[in-house]
Design an enzyme around this catalytic site. Sequence first.
Site, PDB file in Angstrom:
ATOM      1  N   ASP A   6       0.876  -1.179   0.000  1.00 35.36           N
ATOM      2  CA  ASP A   6       0.000   0.000   0.000  1.00 35.36           C
ATOM      3  C   ASP A   6       0.909   1.223   0.000  1.00 35.36           C
ATOM      4  O   ASP A   6       1.753   1.379   0.891  1.00 35.36           O
ATOM      5  CB  ASP A   6      -0.897  -0.024   1.253  1.00 35.36           C
ATOM      6  CG  ASP A   6      -1.923   1.086   1.225  1.00 35.36           C
ATOM      7  OD1 ASP A   6      -1.513   2.249   1.125  1.00 35.36           O
ATOM      8  OD2 ASP A   6      -3.124   0.788   1.308  1.00 35.36           O
ATOM      9  N   LEU A   7       0.780   2.083  -1.016  1.00 31.38           N
ATOM     10  CA  LEU A   7       1.667   3.241  -1.129  1.00 31.38           C
ATOM     11  C   LEU A   7       1.400   4.242  -0.014  1.00 31.38           C
ATOM     12  O   LEU A   7       0.256   4.512   0.335  1.00 31.38           O
ATOM     13  CB  LEU A   7       1.484   3.916  -2.488  1.00 31.38           C
ATOM     14  CG  LEU A   7       1.769   3.053  -3.725  1.00 31.38           C
ATOM     15  CD1 LEU A   7       1.650   3.911  -4.977  1.00 31.38           C
ATOM     16  CD2 LEU A   7       3.135   2.396  -3.639  1.00 31.38           C
TER      17      LEU A   7
ATOM     18  N   ASP B  80      -4.093   2.578  -4.950  1.00 28.75           N
ATOM     19  CA  ASP B  80      -2.647   2.535  -4.780  1.00 28.75           C
ATOM     20  C   ASP B  80      -2.216   1.267  -4.048  1.00 28.75           C
ATOM     21  O   ASP B  80      -1.233   1.261  -3.318  1.00 28.75           O
ATOM     22  CB  ASP B  80      -2.152   3.784  -4.033  1.00 28.75           C
ATOM     23  CG  ASP B  80      -2.774   3.920  -2.642  1.00 28.75           C
ATOM     24  OD1 ASP B  80      -3.749   3.191  -2.356  1.00 28.75           O
ATOM     25  OD2 ASP B  80      -2.290   4.745  -1.846  1.00 28.75           O
TER      26      ASP B  80
END
Length: 482
Positions: free
Chosen positions: A360-361, A403
């Site tokens: 997960d960015l 993302d």
Amino acid sequence: MALVLLMTVSIFFYALYIRQQIYYEGTRAMLETYEQVNKTFTMFAQRNWNVLTDWGGYLRKRAAPETATQWRDFEEEKKTWNYSDFYMANENGDYWTVDGREGLGSENIQAVFTALQAAGEPIVSSYTATSGIRKVVFAVPVEPITMSGVTYTSLAVSYDNDTIEEMIGGRAYGGRSDCYIIYPNGDIMLSEEPKSEIMAWMENLFDYLETNTEVNETCLREMQEQTLQGGSGSVPYRFKGRNYYLVYQPVGFQDLTIVGIVERNVVDAGMRKVQCVTIFLLAFLALAMVAALVRSIKMDLRFVLAEQEEAFHRESTERQKMEDLANTDGLTGLSNERFFNATLQKKEKAGEPFALFYLDLDSFKPVNDTYGHDVGDQLLKAVARRLRSCVRSTDYAFRIGGDEFALIVNGALSEEFCAKRTERIKNVLTQPFVINGQELHIGTSCGSALYPADSTEVKDIRILADQRMYEDKAHKPGRQGR
């Protein structure tokens, strides 16, 4: 003439059969597409509930004067969360918002808190504000919190419907779709995507379809029954002279159902093109056979068979192209969640060992907010390119949505390997990105799990990797912007 009649009847029934198959394949693909939108919405709801529960415990631990101060400080989260209102409320309808409004809420918002008290568990609901704007509310019961002499027993956060649409809409089928989440009686709780031909807002989907469209009555009644029982299915109808596919499936909580609507030509244009080519070829062959019999010309049957084989080969190739498109994320070129699920099922069935990484960015949303979605999309593409460098050609890289990404590394691997690979992934993604002349910095939270070392159930491997990702995020200083 008998041969002409036979071929005509055969082509007619073949066309009917293909039409049914196209409808089946098209609606099945739509169900898979909206299952992904459904998962995004469910994850969004769960995250809101989790954060509200955490904040409830945090406030309850404060002393009374400090509680009010900390409560007002939550207004700063609005910049990150994009919420409309943040409430503390009780069963009497008393509420207090972070921007200082307090007292008795309107009848519409009180109905949300009444439903929460009746459920005794986290809920998602909607109401129309006095301004006429549709609001979607995520609410949870909490241990009593007292401020200014009033005891509150629930926390809630609301969003404008348009904000939810922007955050989790997904824009399936290039935005040429309608997506709703409805209650069992057809009342609309949330619209998630841009509208195509249907009006911007309606109160009840069943009433609208029955009144304004040419809908199959049997299918509509079946849909009404299935939504009460948590079932799924499809309904064809015509609207303004166009044919539409409608699919529905349960959300998974509160008896809600997600409904996706797309124009037929958007869904199956490619398949119908293949159908037309095939029918044309069959008709051509039929005429050629009749002409050959009339003129007593010897036909080369091998040529006919070769033509048929070529036609079916083109159809097969077209189907393969469509399958590839269905398994690929349109933005990054990585494999999508549909192929991700299929790969995990295949590996579980074969008993093949692998390591699963969930990513997960961090700080991605501030990039979107500061530089716009075009830069955000370019950043996601750049992230995808770097992730490909972290795996072998025999491994897999996926974009799950937004993302969020996932990697599958094949082989019987160790926890030490996972730790080193996680460190490599983080090092790769923390290097600066240069997009349109701007140097951008992001990070990533990553969790991993080994199959079958951690569990012999793939579903447990997914849950474990996801939990470890959030544990990684939780150990970082401060909250990461999404």
